[in-house]
Design a protein around this motif. Structure first.
Motif, PDB file in Angstrom:
ATOM      1  N   VAL A  11       0.836  -1.206   0.000  1.00  0.00           N
ATOM      2  CA  VAL A  11       0.000   0.000   0.000  1.00  0.00           C
ATOM      3  C   VAL A  11       0.872   1.259   0.000  1.00  0.00           C
ATOM      4  N   ALA A  12       1.994   1.237   0.719  1.00  0.00           N
ATOM      5  CA  ALA A  12       2.886   2.405   0.765  1.00  0.00           C
ATOM      6  C   ALA A  12       3.493   2.708  -0.600  1.00  0.00           C
ATOM      7  N   THR A  13       3.684   1.708  -1.424  1.00  0.00           N
ATOM      8  CA  THR A  13       4.199   1.928  -2.777  1.00  0.00           C
ATOM      9  C   THR A  13       3.221   2.766  -3.591  1.00  0.00           C
ATOM     10  N   GLN A  14       1.932   2.537  -3.377  1.00  0.00           N
ATOM     11  CA  GLN A  14       0.892   3.305  -4.079  1.00  0.00           C
ATOM     12  C   GLN A  14       0.658   4.683  -3.453  1.00  0.00           C
ATOM     13  N   HIS A  15       0.955   4.808  -2.147  1.00  0.00           N
ATOM     14  CA  HIS A  15       0.678   6.039  -1.396  1.00  0.00           C
ATOM     15  C   HIS A  15       1.904   6.388  -0.542  1.00  0.00           C
ATOM     16  N   PRO A  16       3.008   6.823  -1.174  1.00  0.00           N
ATOM     17  CA  PRO A  16       4.261   7.033  -0.433  1.00  0.00           C
ATOM     18  C   PRO A  16       4.205   8.146   0.610  1.00  0.00           C
ATOM     19  N   ASP A  17       3.272   9.094   0.481  1.00  0.00           N
ATOM     20  CA  ASP A  17       3.187  10.176   1.457  1.00  0.00           C
ATOM     21  C   ASP A  17       2.346   9.812   2.677  1.00  0.00           C
ATOM     22  N   ALA A  18       1.743   8.637   2.670  1.00  0.00           N
ATOM     23  CA  ALA A  18       0.883   8.215   3.771  1.00  0.00           C
ATOM     24  C   ALA A  18       1.635   7.319   4.748  1.00  0.00           C
ATOM     25  N   VAL A  19       1.165   7.332   5.984  1.00  0.00           N
ATOM     26  CA  VAL A  19       1.614   6.345   6.975  1.00  0.00           C
ATOM     27  C   VAL A  19       0.672   5.158   6.811  1.00  0.00           C
ATOM     28  N   VAL A  20       1.252   3.977   6.589  1.00  0.00           N
ATOM     29  CA  VAL A  20       0.461   2.790   6.276  1.00  0.00           C
ATOM     30  C   VAL A  20       0.644   1.731   7.358  1.00  0.00           C
ATOM     31  N   ILE A  21      -0.472   1.177   7.794  1.00  0.00           N
ATOM     32  CA  ILE A  21      -0.466   0.085   8.768  1.00  0.00           C
ATOM     33  C   ILE A  21      -0.767  -1.213   8.035  1.00  0.00           C
ATOM     34  N   GLY A  54      -7.986 -28.497  24.400  1.00  0.00           N
ATOM     35  CA  GLY A  54      -7.042 -28.859  25.451  1.00  0.00           C
ATOM     36  C   GLY A  54      -5.625 -28.373  25.204  1.00  0.00           C
ATOM     37  N   GLN A  55      -5.407 -27.581  24.164  1.00  0.00           N
ATOM     38  CA  GLN A  55      -4.069 -27.128  23.778  1.00  0.00           C
ATOM     39  C   GLN A  55      -3.898 -25.630  24.029  1.00  0.00           C
ATOM     40  N   THR A  56      -2.644 -25.214  24.085  1.00  0.00           N
ATOM     41  CA  THR A  56      -2.320 -23.793  24.090  1.00  0.00           C
ATOM     42  C   THR A  56      -1.881 -23.418  22.684  1.00  0.00           C
ATOM     43  N   VAL A  57      -2.547 -22.441  22.122  1.00  0.00           N
ATOM     44  CA  VAL A  57      -2.268 -21.951  20.776  1.00  0.00           C
ATOM     45  C   VAL A  57      -1.716 -20.541  20.914  1.00  0.00           C
ATOM     46  N   VAL A  58      -0.649 -20.250  20.168  1.00  0.00           N
ATOM     47  CA  VAL A  58      -0.092 -18.899  20.171  1.00  0.00           C
ATOM     48  C   VAL A  58      -0.581 -18.190  18.915  1.00  0.00           C
ATOM     49  N   PHE A  59      -1.329 -17.131  19.108  1.00  0.00           N
ATOM     50  CA  PHE A  59      -1.777 -16.320  17.987  1.00  0.00           C
ATOM     51  C   PHE A  59      -0.700 -15.274  17.748  1.00  0.00           C
ATOM     52  N   GLN A  60       0.030 -15.447  16.647  1.00  0.00           N
ATOM     53  CA  GLN A  60       1.138 -14.562  16.288  1.00  0.00           C
ATOM     54  C   GLN A  60       0.551 -13.388  15.508  1.00  0.00           C
ATOM     55  N   THR A  61       0.463 -12.237  16.151  1.00  0.00           N
ATOM     56  CA  THR A  61      -0.078 -11.044  15.497  1.00  0.00           C
ATOM     57  C   THR A  61       1.074 -10.098  15.200  1.00  0.00           C
ATOM     58  N   ALA A  62       1.282  -9.857  13.909  1.00  0.00           N
ATOM     59  CA  ALA A  62       2.371  -8.978  13.477  1.00  0.00           C
ATOM     60  C   ALA A  62       1.791  -7.665  12.973  1.00  0.00           C
ATOM     61  N   LEU A  63       2.574  -6.627  13.154  1.00  0.00           N
ATOM     62  CA  LEU A  63       2.174  -5.277  12.797  1.00  0.00           C
ATOM     63  C   LEU A  63       3.349  -4.580  12.128  1.00  0.00           C
ATOM     64  N   SER A  64       3.080  -3.869  11.036  1.00  0.00           N
ATOM     65  CA  SER A  64       4.093  -3.044  10.383  1.00  0.00           C
ATOM     66  C   SER A  64       3.509  -1.664  10.129  1.00  0.00           C
ATOM     67  N   VAL A  65       4.318  -0.653  10.356  1.00  0.00           N
ATOM     68  CA  VAL A  65       3.959   0.722  10.022  1.00  0.00           C
ATOM     69  C   VAL A  65       5.048   1.247   9.102  1.00  0.00           C
ATOM     70  N   VAL A  66       4.622   1.742   7.939  1.00  0.00           N
ATOM     71  CA  VAL A  66       5.555   2.207   6.911  1.00  0.00           C
ATOM     72  C   VAL A  66       5.132   3.605   6.460  1.00  0.00           C
ATOM     73  N   HIS A  67       6.112   4.499   6.378  1.00  0.00           N
ATOM     74  CA  HIS A  67       5.924   5.828   5.776  1.00  0.00           C
ATOM     75  C   HIS A  67       7.056   5.982   4.770  1.00  0.00           C
ATOM     76  N   ALA A  68       6.778   5.612   3.528  1.00  0.00           N
ATOM     77  CA  ALA A  68       7.815   5.527   2.504  1.00  0.00           C
ATOM     78  C   ALA A  68       8.520   6.862   2.272  1.00  0.00           C
ATOM     79  N   ALA A  69       7.771   7.964   2.252  1.00  0.00           N
ATOM     80  CA  ALA A  69       8.366   9.281   1.989  1.00  0.00           C
ATOM     81  C   ALA A  69       9.384   9.667   3.061  1.00  0.00           C
ATOM     82  N   GLN A  70       9.235   9.136   4.267  1.00  0.00           N
ATOM     83  CA  GLN A  70      10.152   9.443   5.368  1.00  0.00           C
ATOM     84  C   GLN A  70      11.127   8.295   5.647  1.00  0.00           C
ATOM     85  N   SER A  71      11.132   7.283   4.782  1.00  0.00           N
ATOM     86  CA  SER A  71      11.982   6.096   4.962  1.00  0.00           C
ATOM     87  C   SER A  71      11.795   5.479   6.352  1.00  0.00           C
TER      88      SER A  71
END
Length: 192
Positions: free
Chosen positions: A56-66, A97-114
């Protein structure tokens, strides 16, 4: 303040982000979510979150993208969204009866500001030793076929669980708001 975009089609992530009371747009990322051979669930979640934000940041480099992604991790095996009743039944039977780990990943990118940050917020969920009749009744009531791990803790799915352990209670729903807030501030987004 820069424009904010949520790179996700998830209604759950959209709903969570509205809690921060900031304006944002939603753009669907075009990302292949197929796991790589031998890819661990945490690595898959991280890779997809970053890929979604970058797409999404490639299409909108001036935006902060989550970008965000979640993979349920059952003893090192990734469990995705079941998509239908039969797969949801199989997932819940495997997780009882099991323990499951929900791996939640997050990235924030602002291409114009590297600017780019990625974080992983794991959530440990201990499932009760569920009976087949309970699984069937739950699936008929809630039909969580678009949720990793086939259960919605924010809904009736909470009755399937014995415990949830996490540093961020919203991570299990799909967008860890504590970490999101931290990363948005670092990217220059004012939240209050």
């Amino acid at each position: 303040m820069p424009r904010l975009i949520l790179g996700s089609t998830s209604p759950y992530r959209r709903e969570l982000l509205t809690r921060l009371r900031i304006a944002f747009d939603v753009v669907a990322p075009e990302v292949d979510e197929t796991p790589l051979a031998g890819e661990a669930p945490a690595d898959l979640a991280r890779r997809l979150a970053l890929a979604k934000a970058h797409a999404v940041a490639t299409q909108h480099p001036d935006a902060v993208v989550i970008g965000s992604d979640q993979v349920a991790d059952l003893h090192g095996q990734p469990l995705g969204k079941p998509g239908d009743h039969a797969r949801a039944t199989a997932q819940l039977r495997a997780m009882r009866g099991q323990t499951v780990v929900f791996q939640t990943a997050l990235s924030v990118v602002h291409a114009a500001q590297s600017f780019a940050q990625t974080a992983l917020v794991p959530v440990q969920v201990r499932f009760r030793d569920l009976e087949d009749a309970e699984i069937e009744a739950y699936l008929q009531a809630e039909q969580p076929y678009d949720c990793a791990g086939s259960a919605k803790s924010e809904g009736l799915g909470i009755v399937l669980l014995d415990a949830i352990t996490s540093d961020d209670p919203t991570a299990l729903i799909g967008l860890p708001l504590i970490q999101t807030s931290r990363m948005l501030r670092a990217a220059g987004v004012k939240l209050l």
